[in-house]
Design an enzyme around this catalytic site. Structure first.
Site, mmCIF file in Angstrom:
data_model
loop_
_atom_site.group_PDB
_atom_site.id
_atom_site.type_symbol
_atom_site.label_atom_id
_atom_site.label_comp_id
_atom_site.label_asym_id
_atom_site.label_seq_id
_atom_site.Cartn_x
_atom_site.Cartn_y
_atom_site.Cartn_z
ATOM 1 N N GLY A 1 0.887 -1.396 -0.189
ATOM 2 C CA GLY A 1 0.234 -0.408 -0.295
ATOM 3 C C GLY A 1 0.456 1.346 -0.156
ATOM 4 O O GLY A 1 0.411 2.698 -0.113
ATOM 5 N N ASP B 1 -5.708 -5.331 -5.216
ATOM 6 C CA ASP B 1 -4.982 -6.538 -5.143
ATOM 7 C C ASP B 1 -5.106 -8.198 -4.863
ATOM 8 O O ASP B 1 -6.091 -7.954 -4.123
ATOM 9 C CB ASP B 1 -3.152 -6.486 -3.935
ATOM 10 C CG ASP B 1 -2.290 -6.960 -4.740
ATOM 11 O OD1 ASP B 1 -2.038 -8.345 -4.373
ATOM 12 O OD2 ASP B 1 -1.097 -6.607 -4.959
ATOM 13 N N ASP C 1 -7.873 -10.696 -7.513
ATOM 14 C CA ASP C 1 -7.343 -10.170 -9.473
ATOM 15 C C ASP C 1 -7.587 -9.917 -9.819
ATOM 16 O O ASP C 1 -8.831 -10.052 -10.487
ATOM 17 C CB ASP C 1 -7.262 -12.175 -9.452
ATOM 18 C CG ASP C 1 -6.107 -12.424 -10.656
ATOM 19 O OD1 ASP C 1 -5.826 -11.413 -11.573
ATOM 20 O OD2 ASP C 1 -5.652 -13.495 -10.477
ATOM 21 N N ASP D 1 1.882 -1.775 -10.198
ATOM 22 C CA ASP D 1 3.178 -2.709 -9.866
ATOM 23 C C ASP D 1 3.342 -4.131 -9.538
ATOM 24 O O ASP D 1 3.591 -5.149 -9.219
ATOM 25 C CB ASP D 1 3.920 -1.730 -8.600
ATOM 26 C CG ASP D 1 4.960 -1.868 -7.678
ATOM 27 O OD1 ASP D 1 5.878 -2.441 -8.637
ATOM 28 O OD2 ASP D 1 5.572 -2.516 -6.603
ATOM 29 N N LYS E 1 5.338 -1.692 -13.476
ATOM 30 C CA LYS E 1 6.301 -2.108 -14.024
ATOM 31 C C LYS E 1 6.690 -2.961 -14.835
ATOM 32 O O LYS E 1 5.239 -3.947 -15.599
ATOM 33 C CB LYS E 1 6.653 -3.389 -12.727
ATOM 34 C CG LYS E 1 7.618 -4.170 -12.717
ATOM 35 C CD LYS E 1 7.523 -4.866 -10.540
ATOM 36 C CE LYS E 1 7.609 -3.807 -9.481
ATOM 37 N NZ LYS E 1 7.426 -5.058 -8.562
#
EC number: 2.1.1.166
Length: 239
Positions: A81, A104, A120, A144, A184
């Site tokens: 977080g 998440d 998911d 991320d 990412k």
């Protein structure tokens, strides 16, 4: 300015401290030793961030100004977080006026001003739930997300690139004109189709490796700035 941590801390623990635990595997002991001696980990603790990843986002923002003026932010792969903490502060999000939605599949402790969905992101219901929660058109989508590693570099790269592509499609579907997308990725080559899609829809697309990303890590970030709007995408398809 985001400064690199200095070799010291206020926790009473010295940098360079070794972990002594004979029952622990050597690889686990090395990871833990590196973690507790990591100056970014210590700085995160001092500044109240949940993870050292906070400084990756802050460094990228320092150079590319993606947080400036953001009113609504969606955080993908948000646990634990630290990016959501920054997003809530930047947007002024509160529990009464939610402006940050995070998702998440891992459990994530509650944060003031952040709507958290444990699911998911590949679940078909996830995009709609995030958009409903954030309460309007987001200015920034940050991701991320990374697939659980298998130890096989090519497999790990392909699985994480798939998440990048899904996140990119989502960003293009929901961002307002002028919005930004950060995700990412791993060193080893970004898929050409993904880069082409981002360059078609954003004014600037760059790869970034902040100093707070460990030098030995294959982690990088792909930043797409200045969303052109969905009209631009439609025009390109007609051309």
């Amino acid at each position: 300015m985001t400064k690199a941590p200095i070799a010291g801390n206020r926790t009473g623990r010295k940098l360079g401290q070794r972990v002594k635990n004979k029952k622990m595997k050597a690889s686990s002991r090395q990871w833990l030793q590196r973690h507790i001696n990591d100056p970014y980990v210590q700085r995160a603790q001092l500044e109240g961030y949940r993870a050292r990843a906070a400084f990756k986002l802050l460094e990228i923002d320092e150079k590319y100004h993606i947080l400036r003026g953001a009113k609504r932010i969606i955080d993908l792969g948000a646990a634990p977080g630290s990016w959501s903490q920054i997003a809530a502060k930047v947007t002024g999000s509160t529990d009464e006026d939610i402006r940050v939605a995070a998702i998440d599949f891992l459990e994530m402790a509650q944060l003031p001003g952040v709507w958290i969905l444990q699911l998911d992101f590949l679940d078909p219901s996830a995009p709609g739930k995030l958009m409903e929660a954030v309460g309007g058109t987001p200015d920034l989508v940050i991701s991320d997300m990374a697939a659980p590693t298998t130890g096989h570099h090519r497999t790990d790269h392909l699985r994480t690139m798939h998440l990048c592509e899904v996140a990119a499609h989502f960003a293009i579907e929901v961002l307002g004109e002028g919005g930004h997308f950060l995700t990412k990725t791993f060193q080893g080559g970004t898929e050409r189709d993904l880069l082409a899609m981002l360059k078609q829809n954003f004014r600037q697309v760059v790869h970034v490796k902040p100093n707070s990303s460990r030098a030995e890590s294959v982690e990088m970030f792909l930043l797409a700035k200045g969303f052109k709007g969905r009209k631009a995408e439609g025009d390109a398809e007609e051309a």
